[in-house]
Design a protein around this motif. Structure first.
Motif, mmCIF file in Angstrom:
data_model
loop_
_atom_site.group_PDB
_atom_site.id
_atom_site.type_symbol
_atom_site.label_atom_id
_atom_site.label_comp_id
_atom_site.label_asym_id
_atom_site.label_seq_id
_atom_site.Cartn_x
_atom_site.Cartn_y
_atom_site.Cartn_z
ATOM 1 N N GLN A 4 2.721 4.980 1.001
ATOM 2 C CA GLN A 4 2.736 5.358 2.018
ATOM 3 C C GLN A 4 1.625 7.196 1.906
ATOM 4 O OE1 GLN A 4 5.843 6.675 3.027
ATOM 5 N NE2 GLN A 4 5.274 6.872 5.038
ATOM 6 N N THR A 5 0.974 6.339 3.025
ATOM 7 C CA THR A 5 0.027 8.159 3.021
ATOM 8 C C THR A 5 0.776 8.987 4.501
ATOM 9 O OG1 THR A 5 -1.842 7.487 4.406
ATOM 10 C CG2 THR A 5 -1.867 6.690 1.903
ATOM 11 N N PHE A 6 0.241 10.536 3.824
ATOM 12 C CA PHE A 6 0.381 11.538 5.035
ATOM 13 C C PHE A 6 -0.556 12.367 5.927
ATOM 14 C CE2 PHE A 6 4.590 10.283 2.354
ATOM 15 C CZ PHE A 6 5.547 10.541 3.431
ATOM 16 N N ARG B 182 0.780 -1.504 0.058
ATOM 17 C CA ARG B 182 -0.035 0.085 0.002
ATOM 18 C C ARG B 182 1.141 1.253 0.574
ATOM 19 N NH1 ARG B 182 -1.981 2.613 4.384
ATOM 20 N NH2 ARG B 182 -1.367 1.372 5.886
ATOM 21 N N ARG C 250 -0.916 10.996 -0.914
ATOM 22 C CA ARG C 250 0.010 10.046 -0.996
ATOM 23 C C ARG C 250 0.240 10.567 -2.315
ATOM 24 N NH1 ARG C 250 -3.576 4.734 -2.814
ATOM 25 N NH2 ARG C 250 -4.593 5.618 -4.822
ATOM 26 N N ARG D 19 8.116 15.389 8.228
ATOM 27 C CA ARG D 19 8.557 14.918 6.998
ATOM 28 C C ARG D 19 9.510 15.705 6.984
ATOM 29 N NH1 ARG D 19 9.216 10.105 3.601
ATOM 30 N NH2 ARG D 19 8.689 8.893 5.310
#
Length: 254
Positions: free
Chosen positions: A28-30, A26, A122, A38
């Motif tokens: 990566q989402t933020f 999957r 994402r 980040r």
């Protein structure tokens, strides 16, 4: 007897569901906090600002301008994550899909969108592929570092193929072309210093002889050049010098 937490069950269910549906990892989402962390971590590695740029850009300024533009251009996608209550799969839905009830791609059952879900970002899958497979991050870092050295002007051209006049046959590919203060610069960019070898430098030397740029740059990610590579680069520098072309070996962080 081993105690198993709810989080463990969710992770096991998600792995099984993805294997059954043959899905890859999957993306990566933020969320907002993750983006701030980040940004704070990577902002220290950015090149120093040039005249006319913000002296020390804060995350809110970055989000308001640069990040918003990237989202508008489709580099980043906005959406939400919803865990299916039936199979435990954590699914991504874009803002256009997140309307009331959504279908789980794993078990195909409907799931209700949570009230006031947290928005996440994402990377667009096409952009992600360019970064992972085509090593675009090293190219961007090289362009960024070289551009910040320009005193008056800089022009950047993305990777291009060099073709012959007859038949348009591609004879070489240039990773990066730039014009810095009127000087034509061509660069060979690798995602690792191990990618720089005698064969690659010979091709780049032939390319430089055909194009006759003002400067040639060899850039690669790594902490240092190996002893063998350092010797090859010095020979390469000398050969370019006979053509009147300057040379720079650039180590990249990303």
């Amino acid at each position: 007897r081993t105690a198993v937490s709810l989080g463990d069950i969710h992770s096991i269910a998600e792995e099984l569901a993805r294997k059954i549906n043959r899905e890859g990892p999957r993306p990566q989402t933020f969320d907002d906090e993750g983006l701030r962390q980040r940004y704070g971590k990577n902002h220290r590695t950015f090149p120093p600002p040039t005249s006319g740029e913000l002296p020390d850009e804060k995350f809110d300024d970055f989000a308001r301008f640069a990040l918003a533009e990237l989202a508008e251009r489709g580099v980043f996608e906005q959406g939400i994550e919803v865990r299916c209550e039936s199979c435990g799969l954590l699914n991504w839905y874009s803002l256009g899909e997140a309307k009331g009830v959504v279908a789980c791609p794993g078990c195909r059952r409907n799931a209700a969108i949570p009230l006031l879900p947290a928005l996440r970002l994402r990377l667009n899958s096409l952009v992600g592929q360019a970064i992972a497979r085509d090593a675009m991050v090293p190219v961007l870092e090289t362009a960024c570092k070289l551009r910040h050295r320009a005193r008056e002007m800089s022009l950047t051209i993305p990777p291009h193929e060099l073709i012959t006049d007859r038949g348009g046959v591609a004879v070489a590919e240039i990773d990066l072309i730039m014009v810095l203060d009127g000087v034509l610069v061509i660069a060979e960019v690798k995602s690792s210093v191990s990618g720089i070898d005698e064969k690659e430098l010979k091709k780049l030397e032939d390319l430089a002889r055909a194009v006759l740029p003002g400067r040639v740059v060899v850039a690669a990610k790594g902490d240092s050049w190996g002893s063998n590579q350092a010797a090859l680069l010095e020979t390469f520098r000398a050969n370019l010098g006979l053509m009147g072309v300057s040379f720079e070996a650039l180590l990249l962080e990303w």
